[in-house]
Write an enzyme that holds these catalytic residues in place. Sequence first.
Site, PDB file in Angstrom:
ATOM      1  N   SER B 158     -11.975   1.357  -4.608  1.00 42.89           N
ATOM      2  CA  SER B 158     -13.339   1.004  -4.237  1.00 42.89           C
ATOM      3  C   SER B 158     -14.347   1.700  -5.150  1.00 42.89           C
ATOM      4  O   SER B 158     -14.318   2.913  -5.304  1.00 42.89           O
ATOM      5  CB  SER B 158     -13.568   1.409  -2.781  1.00 42.89           C
ATOM      6  OG  SER B 158     -14.735   0.812  -2.307  1.00 42.89           O
ATOM      7  N   GLU B 241     -11.767  15.067   6.206  1.00 38.73           N
ATOM      8  CA  GLU B 241     -13.171  14.686   6.153  1.00 38.73           C
ATOM      9  C   GLU B 241     -13.549  13.674   7.224  1.00 38.73           C
ATOM     10  O   GLU B 241     -14.679  13.251   7.318  1.00 38.73           O
ATOM     11  CB  GLU B 241     -13.483  14.095   4.780  1.00 38.73           C
ATOM     12  CG  GLU B 241     -13.464  15.118   3.678  1.00 38.73           C
ATOM     13  CD  GLU B 241     -14.439  16.242   3.953  1.00 38.73           C
ATOM     14  OE1 GLU B 241     -15.480  15.987   4.566  1.00 38.73           O
ATOM     15  OE2 GLU B 241     -14.131  17.379   3.573  1.00 38.73           O
ATOM     16  N   SER B 366      -4.014   0.996   7.997  1.00 38.89           N
ATOM     17  CA  SER B 366      -4.396  -0.152   8.820  1.00 38.89           C
ATOM     18  C   SER B 366      -4.313   0.219  10.302  1.00 38.89           C
ATOM     19  O   SER B 366      -3.751   1.255  10.667  1.00 38.89           O
ATOM     20  CB  SER B 366      -3.440  -1.310   8.550  1.00 38.89           C
ATOM     21  OG  SER B 366      -2.148  -0.965   9.019  1.00 38.89           O
TER      22      SER B 366
END
Lengths: 320, 388
Positions: B158, B241, B366
């Site tokens: 990404s 995180e 997922s």
Amino acid sequence: MAHDFDEFHAELRSVAGDLLAKDRSVGWQTLVDAGWVGLEVGERLGGAGATFSEVAIVCQEMGRAASTNSYLGGAVLAVGVLNGLQPSETRDRLLTEVASGTTRLAVALESSEFVPDAEGADRILVVDDTVGVVDATVTPQPVLDETRRLATVTADAVTEVLRFEGDPETAVGLLRNRAATAVACDSLGLSEAMLTATVEYVKVRHQFGRAIGSFQAVKHACADMLTTISVSRQLVSAAIEAVAEQRPDAGVAVAMAKSHACSAAVDIAGKAMQLHGGIGYTWESGIHVYLKRAALNRSLFGSPAAHRQELTKRYSFKGV
Amino acid sequence: MTTHLEKFRSEVRRWCQEHIPPDWRAAQTGVDDEEFVRFQKWWFAELHAAGYAVPHWPAEWGGGMPIAQQVVLYSELAVHDAPRLVLAFVGIHHAASTLLAAGTDEQRRRHLPAILDGEIWVQGFSEPEAGSDLASLRTTARHDGDEFVVNGQKLWASGGKHADWCLLLARTDVQAPKRKGISYFLMDMKSPGVEVRPIRNAIGDSHFCEIFLNDVRIPAANLVGPLNSGWQVAQATLGAERGMTMLELAERLGNAGFRWLVQSCPVDDPIVADRLAQFEIEITGLRGLCTELVEKAEAGTAGPADASIVKLFYSELLQRMTDFGVEIGGLSAHTQLVKSSSSGWESGSWVLDFIGSWEWTIPGGSSEIQRTIIAERGLELPREPSAL
């Protein structure tokens, strides 16, 4: 300070869990002796001077054990009503008698048709704008959930009328919030018990040469149960805090907790029955006891839809 | 304590009112890549100047904000509908937490200040044959003197086309069991042999990229942690995180997201109102879960499934909510063909938000993988038979 409370709560939870696990039907005197009936009664009247937060812990353990007793009507509701009254000799006498176990009360809060724990109560407190201390004819309303006792109450004689301290509407609102939150706690405890039982079962039950808990269809269902319970836990904690602190907007947190935790409990007990397979559907397994209690809890003190409707009243203006 | 927090809250509020451009959504709708990058870098610099860009970093590197204040900060940014840090995300979260947990002093000194100056990072983990089964990744890094020579292909990177640096997992021992032969590298995206190709996703964006690696040479000094312990390094820093970043997203969903939904709904219809109340309840539960996760992570008491529960619940709630936005918006919802970039995952362009919500239920483990983690780590159910 918060740490001390945490320790106290953990101990109360553990003691309550142990005691209630011994026998599904717990006598009133046992609850009195444990000090749970008088938790919220002031110390000078023989109680523990504790708060709704501690009562909520007991309620959650009651659900975990699917316990049959009169705690909801005789302690959670009755002491709640009495503590909301103007100071009077009768109020203090009743609180003292409730804490010591010599008198057991029940409360007709929303209707006189389905009054919890009225059977065998010495007096009924009928809540309206005032509180009537009533001698009543009690007709049991048999329900499928055998762990709860509901009854229709017909007043024969009003022995005394007591007044709320402050605005009656606020006082009754607080009582409704207490009742709904107590039942939400019960449904949370019940859900946790069902998840624990299911996880234990699917670890030992073998089919196709493997523990069924190793199959994704089964373990993902268990993961969903845990996720849903985690959300219920957040909402119920928030409701307990709001009620214990008597916040003016406590109704919002209560509506969220009651609708979510009580709906979720039915799904979770239902999934527990499903994952236990044929054995789960037997009388002996006891899963049905939890499923029935979960279903009754969902209807007690406001359905999920009714509580959500309360929330939606805040949406009528644009931009919540 | 509380008054101190309230003082901080009003500081942040004032800052938001003075610094968030009121028209940013309109201005950032339908913009090209260049403008998106410019706006993201500008917004990062604004936040950084205020001390709000990396509050979660240690004080010595420019952070050090107490957890309670961070919660207030993200809640206020959400209330004021601030632009979201999209481009800097991997750098300030994944790269930083990896460097802080496993990097050398030299690596930290090289990169942490650079990230504050706008260095952009991309994650090079997944591959065509290594999605949910990430440990089966095939990209190799062959030791050659002071360097490693990397060959392979990365997928779903990404922001890859804007990245300066890449967090790279590559196989350094092809003989070892699959989780024991992986190493973790910092790779300069300007190295010869790195080729980035954007992939068009379901909503027509192209921020996902393929990265082709052809004899790319990485200095041995850019290895993070010991050789062949890349899997452990990645595991340790991936979940770390999640708390605060999820809290920010939950706050956004609970503020602008829910507000837009209410505004686009006929709330007088009791069936619609009931659905809205269900969403409000679930969002409230989610916010509670996120706050608790942040507090537990700080105290070191987070359970092994807590982060997965939050990720799973958020992803599916986002999908249900955006789905409802489309359903209730009728045919006109389908005419909103652009959404503002730099927005949260809910932008009010419901049909794009809905289709885009699969970017939450599929990547980052997922929903199926999360359920398996919750069951196996949280409930200790027996593991599935898995390859080594």
